[in-house]
Design an enzyme around this catalytic site. Structure first.
Site, PDB file in Angstrom:
ATOM      1  N   ALA A  76      43.989  47.933  23.872  1.00 22.99           N
ATOM      2  CA  ALA A  76      42.827  48.401  24.634  1.00 22.99           C
ATOM      3  C   ALA A  76      42.801  49.919  24.762  1.00 22.99           C
ATOM      4  CB  ALA A  76      42.818  47.751  26.018  1.00 22.99           C
ATOM      5  N   PHE A  77      43.967  50.543  24.856  1.00 19.80           N
ATOM      6  CA  PHE A  77      44.031  51.996  25.018  1.00 19.80           C
ATOM      7  C   PHE A  77      43.402  52.719  23.829  1.00 19.80           C
ATOM      8  CE2 PHE A  77      46.053  56.150  25.565  1.00 19.80           C
ATOM      9  CZ  PHE A  77      45.893  56.336  26.926  1.00 19.80           C
ATOM     10  N   VAL A 123      43.074  43.356  29.227  1.00 23.08           N
ATOM     11  CA  VAL A 123      44.229  43.988  29.856  1.00 23.08           C
ATOM     12  C   VAL A 123      44.623  43.091  31.025  1.00 23.08           C
ATOM     13  CG1 VAL A 123      45.130  46.084  30.920  1.00 23.08           C
ATOM     14  CG2 VAL A 123      43.281  46.247  29.230  1.00 23.08           C
ATOM     15  N   HIS A 129      51.714  49.820  34.293  1.00 22.39           N
ATOM     16  CA  HIS A 129      51.063  50.016  32.991  1.00 22.39           C
ATOM     17  C   HIS A 129      49.612  49.532  33.001  1.00 22.39           C
ATOM     18  CE1 HIS A 129      50.312  48.943  28.678  1.00 22.39           C
ATOM     19  NE2 HIS A 129      50.790  50.157  28.535  1.00 22.39           N
ATOM     20  N   PHE A 176      31.057  48.066  28.163  1.00 16.84           N
ATOM     21  CA  PHE A 176      32.401  47.714  28.616  1.00 16.84           C
ATOM     22  C   PHE A 176      32.560  46.202  28.659  1.00 16.84           C
ATOM     23  CE2 PHE A 176      35.678  47.076  31.907  1.00 16.84           C
ATOM     24  CZ  PHE A 176      36.656  47.935  31.444  1.00 16.84           C
ATOM     25  N   ARG A 218      37.316  33.873  31.733  1.00  8.53           N
ATOM     26  CA  ARG A 218      36.263  34.843  31.436  1.00  8.53           C
ATOM     27  C   ARG A 218      35.974  34.971  29.941  1.00  8.53           C
ATOM     28  NH1 ARG A 218      38.517  35.489  36.011  1.00  8.53           N
ATOM     29  NH2 ARG A 218      37.531  36.482  37.784  1.00  8.53           N
TER      30      ARG A 218
END
Length: 154
Positions: A56-57, A81, A88, A113, A127
């Site tokens: 994700a980063f 995440v 973290h 997003f 989700r």
């Protein structure tokens, strides 16, 4: 009075999708949901480009490259995440969300997003397509609406 509202028509629009490979069993479901939404609303396969990133980063960097290229009417960022036992999670979740928002503002290309930030794996699973709907589908619908709204307000 003039009211602007984006339409849910993907036909003729180009979409970039950035997907995190980390937690791939979740992000694959998000991607499936996003592709389903885009196609249901008229997008063709040739109008969708997908870039896989390690985690994700790394999403904001590739989302920025896509948005700056001006080849896309909207970019969809998908990732998962999940909180662990260290801080973290907080660092990654904060930087990814800030990065995605900044890209939209800097490039004037909607970058949506669609990154799950959950406390548990179970929340992420819900989700990504079970009881909680599919947040990838929802992100794609938002991308379609924003792409049309941006065109309307020009």
């Amino acid at each position: 009075m003039k009211i602007y509202e984006g339409k849910l028509i993907a036909e003729g629009k180009k979409f970039g999708i950035v997907v995190s490979r980390f937690n791939e069993f979740i992000t694959n479901k998000l991607l499936e949901g996003a592709l389903d939404a885009l196609k249901r609303h008229g997008a063709l396969n040739e109008d969708i480009e997908i870039a896989w990133v390690p985690g994700a980063f790394e999403i904001p960097l590739i989302a920025k490259k896509m948005a700056e290229s001006k080849r896309y009417d909207a970019v969809i960022a998908l990732g998962a995440v999940i909180r662990g036992e260290t801080p973290h999670f907080d660092y990654v979740a904060n930087e990814v969300s800030k990065g995605i928002a900044k890209i939209s503002l800097d490039t004037e290309v909607p970058v949506i997003f669609g990154v799950l930030t959950t406390d548990t794996i179970e929340q992420a699973i819900v989700r990504a397509g079970t009881k909680g709907g599919n947040k990838g589908f929802e992100a794609a619908v938002t991308a379609i609406e924003m792409a049309n709204l941006m065109e309307e307000i020009k």
